[in-house]
Design a protein around this motif. Structure first.
Motif, PDB file in Angstrom:
ATOM      1  N   ASP A  23      -3.520   8.502 -14.886  1.00  0.00           N
ATOM      2  CA  ASP A  23      -2.341   9.343 -15.062  1.00  0.00           C
ATOM      3  C   ASP A  23      -1.756   9.057 -16.440  1.00  0.00           C
ATOM      4  OD1 ASP A  23       0.058  10.708 -15.025  1.00  0.00           O
ATOM      5  OD2 ASP A  23       0.698   9.957 -13.067  1.00  0.00           O
ATOM      6  N   LEU A  24      -2.253   9.774 -17.437  1.00  0.00           N
ATOM      7  CA  LEU A  24      -1.864   9.499 -18.817  1.00  0.00           C
ATOM      8  C   LEU A  24      -0.392   9.809 -19.097  1.00  0.00           C
ATOM      9  CD1 LEU A  24      -5.090  10.622 -20.683  1.00  0.00           C
ATOM     10  CD2 LEU A  24      -4.309   8.312 -20.180  1.00  0.00           C
ATOM     11  N   ASP A  25       0.247  10.614 -18.248  1.00  0.00           N
ATOM     12  CA  ASP A  25       1.687  10.843 -18.400  1.00  0.00           C
ATOM     13  C   ASP A  25       2.463   9.539 -18.259  1.00  0.00           C
ATOM     14  OD1 ASP A  25       1.465  13.561 -18.894  1.00  0.00           O
ATOM     15  OD2 ASP A  25       1.730  14.120 -16.787  1.00  0.00           O
ATOM     16  N   LEU A  26       1.961   8.617 -17.436  1.00  0.00           N
ATOM     17  CA  LEU A  26       2.628   7.323 -17.274  1.00  0.00           C
ATOM     18  C   LEU A  26       2.603   6.535 -18.578  1.00  0.00           C
ATOM     19  CD1 LEU A  26       1.283   6.237 -13.754  1.00  0.00           C
ATOM     20  CD2 LEU A  26       3.607   7.002 -14.330  1.00  0.00           C
ATOM     21  N   ASP A  32       7.897   6.063 -24.259  1.00  0.00           N
ATOM     22  CA  ASP A  32       9.289   6.506 -24.395  1.00  0.00           C
ATOM     23  C   ASP A  32      10.267   5.404 -23.988  1.00  0.00           C
ATOM     24  OD1 ASP A  32       8.432   9.008 -25.247  1.00  0.00           O
ATOM     25  OD2 ASP A  32       8.706   9.962 -23.274  1.00  0.00           O
ATOM     26  N   VAL A  33       9.980   4.744 -22.876  1.00  0.00           N
ATOM     27  CA  VAL A  33      10.861   3.692 -22.383  1.00  0.00           C
ATOM     28  C   VAL A  33      10.840   2.480 -23.320  1.00  0.00           C
ATOM     29  CG1 VAL A  33      11.279   2.096 -20.459  1.00  0.00           C
ATOM     30  CG2 VAL A  33      10.747   4.480 -19.996  1.00  0.00           C
ATOM     31  N   MET A  34       9.693   2.193 -23.920  1.00  0.00           N
ATOM     32  CA  MET A  34       9.635   1.086 -24.888  1.00  0.00           C
ATOM     33  C   MET A  34      10.495   1.397 -26.114  1.00  0.00           C
ATOM     34  SD  MET A  34       8.003  -1.448 -23.652  1.00  0.00           S
ATOM     35  CE  MET A  34       7.708  -2.458 -25.089  1.00  0.00           C
ATOM     36  N   ALA A  67       9.084  -2.380 -16.403  1.00  0.00           N
ATOM     37  CA  ALA A  67       8.397  -3.094 -15.317  1.00  0.00           C
ATOM     38  C   ALA A  67       7.941  -2.129 -14.221  1.00  0.00           C
ATOM     39  CB  ALA A  67       9.307  -4.176 -14.743  1.00  0.00           C
ATOM     40  N   GLU A  68       8.772  -1.150 -13.883  1.00  0.00           N
ATOM     41  CA  GLU A  68       8.403  -0.145 -12.871  1.00  0.00           C
ATOM     42  C   GLU A  68       7.184   0.653 -13.334  1.00  0.00           C
ATOM     43  OE1 GLU A  68      11.878   2.301 -12.405  1.00  0.00           O
ATOM     44  OE2 GLU A  68      13.051   0.676 -11.495  1.00  0.00           O
ATOM     45  N   LEU A  69       7.204   1.062 -14.593  1.00  0.00           N
ATOM     46  CA  LEU A  69       6.079   1.845 -15.117  1.00  0.00           C
ATOM     47  C   LEU A  69       4.808   1.000 -15.199  1.00  0.00           C
ATOM     48  CD1 LEU A  69       7.913   4.009 -17.758  1.00  0.00           C
ATOM     49  CD2 LEU A  69       6.555   4.866 -15.844  1.00  0.00           C
ATOM     50  N   GLU A  75      -1.348   0.655 -10.680  1.00  0.00           N
ATOM     51  CA  GLU A  75      -1.781   1.334  -9.457  1.00  0.00           C
ATOM     52  C   GLU A  75      -2.602   2.584  -9.752  1.00  0.00           C
ATOM     53  OE1 GLU A  75       1.922   1.925  -7.409  1.00  0.00           O
ATOM     54  OE2 GLU A  75       1.954  -0.138  -6.632  1.00  0.00           O
ATOM     55  N   ALA A  76      -2.372   3.205 -10.909  1.00  0.00           N
ATOM     56  CA  ALA A  76      -3.060   4.448 -11.270  1.00  0.00           C
ATOM     57  C   ALA A  76      -4.271   4.206 -12.164  1.00  0.00           C
ATOM     58  CB  ALA A  76      -2.081   5.394 -11.971  1.00  0.00           C
TER      59      ALA A  76
END
Length: 181
Positions: A23-26, A32-34, A67-69, A75-76
């Motif tokens: 899932d490359l969107d992750l 973005d979050v970094m 951490a969530e990502l 998992e992906a």
């Protein structure tokens, strides 16, 4: 009589794991979050609201999202474990991928690395157990991005050429160290 043959028989070939996120969107979201984490760090550093102890709430929130990502990406993702092979096998793979017509090349790099991976890689499941990859599964894997293909190709080169070029003479040459008296 020498123990050379016995020692060579115990040789262990190297391997390199190539994680591939499905899932490359992750990956894009994590980038973005970094950036947001970096901005929060800079803002907190320049803020007049410096905390005496603890982390700024914006920084903490961004760290939690990273951490969530990270968990979601793990998992992906799948892992392909590429193994090194002896030089005769590696060179046979080169022969099996002859140069393209009209090109000055030693082998067809557009097919060689996937050919080498198909012949040396295993799938590592979530429990760390290795599995053979079927031809049908390779058809699906071969639909990866160019960047993922490059990482797979780099793993093939690393375990078959890169590690072998490391001169270990420094570690094994000479006599036992002596102390100066």
């Amino acid at each position: 009589m020498s123990n050379l043959s016995t020692r060579i028989a115990t040789r262990k070939m190297s391997h390199k794991d190539v994680p591939i996120c499905l899932d490359l969107d992750l990956i894009d979201q994590r980038d973005d979050v970094m950036r947001a984490l970096d901005a929060a760090h800079r803002a907190a550093k320049n803020s007049d609201e410096r905390l005496v102890s603890g982390e700024h709430p914006d920084v903490s929130a961004a760290r939690e999202r990273v951490a969530e990502l990270d968990v979601q990406i793990r998992e992906a993702s799948i892992i392909l474990r590429v193994y090194g092979v002896d030089r005769h096998t590696y060179n046979q793979w080169i022969v099996e991928c002859p140069p393209r017509k009209g090109r000055q090349e030693a082998f067809d790099s557009s097919t060689f690395f996937m050919h080498a991976a198909k012949n040396s890689a295993k799938y590592v499941d979530e429990s760390g157990v290795e599995h053979e990859i079927t031809p049908d599964e390779w058809v699906t894997i071969d639909k990866m991005t160019d960047g993922e293909y490059d990482r797979l190709a780099q793993a093939v080169l690393y375990v078959n050429r890169g590690l072998g070029q490391v001169d270990v003479g420094f570690f094994v040459n000479g006599s036992e160290p002596t102390t100066d008296s």
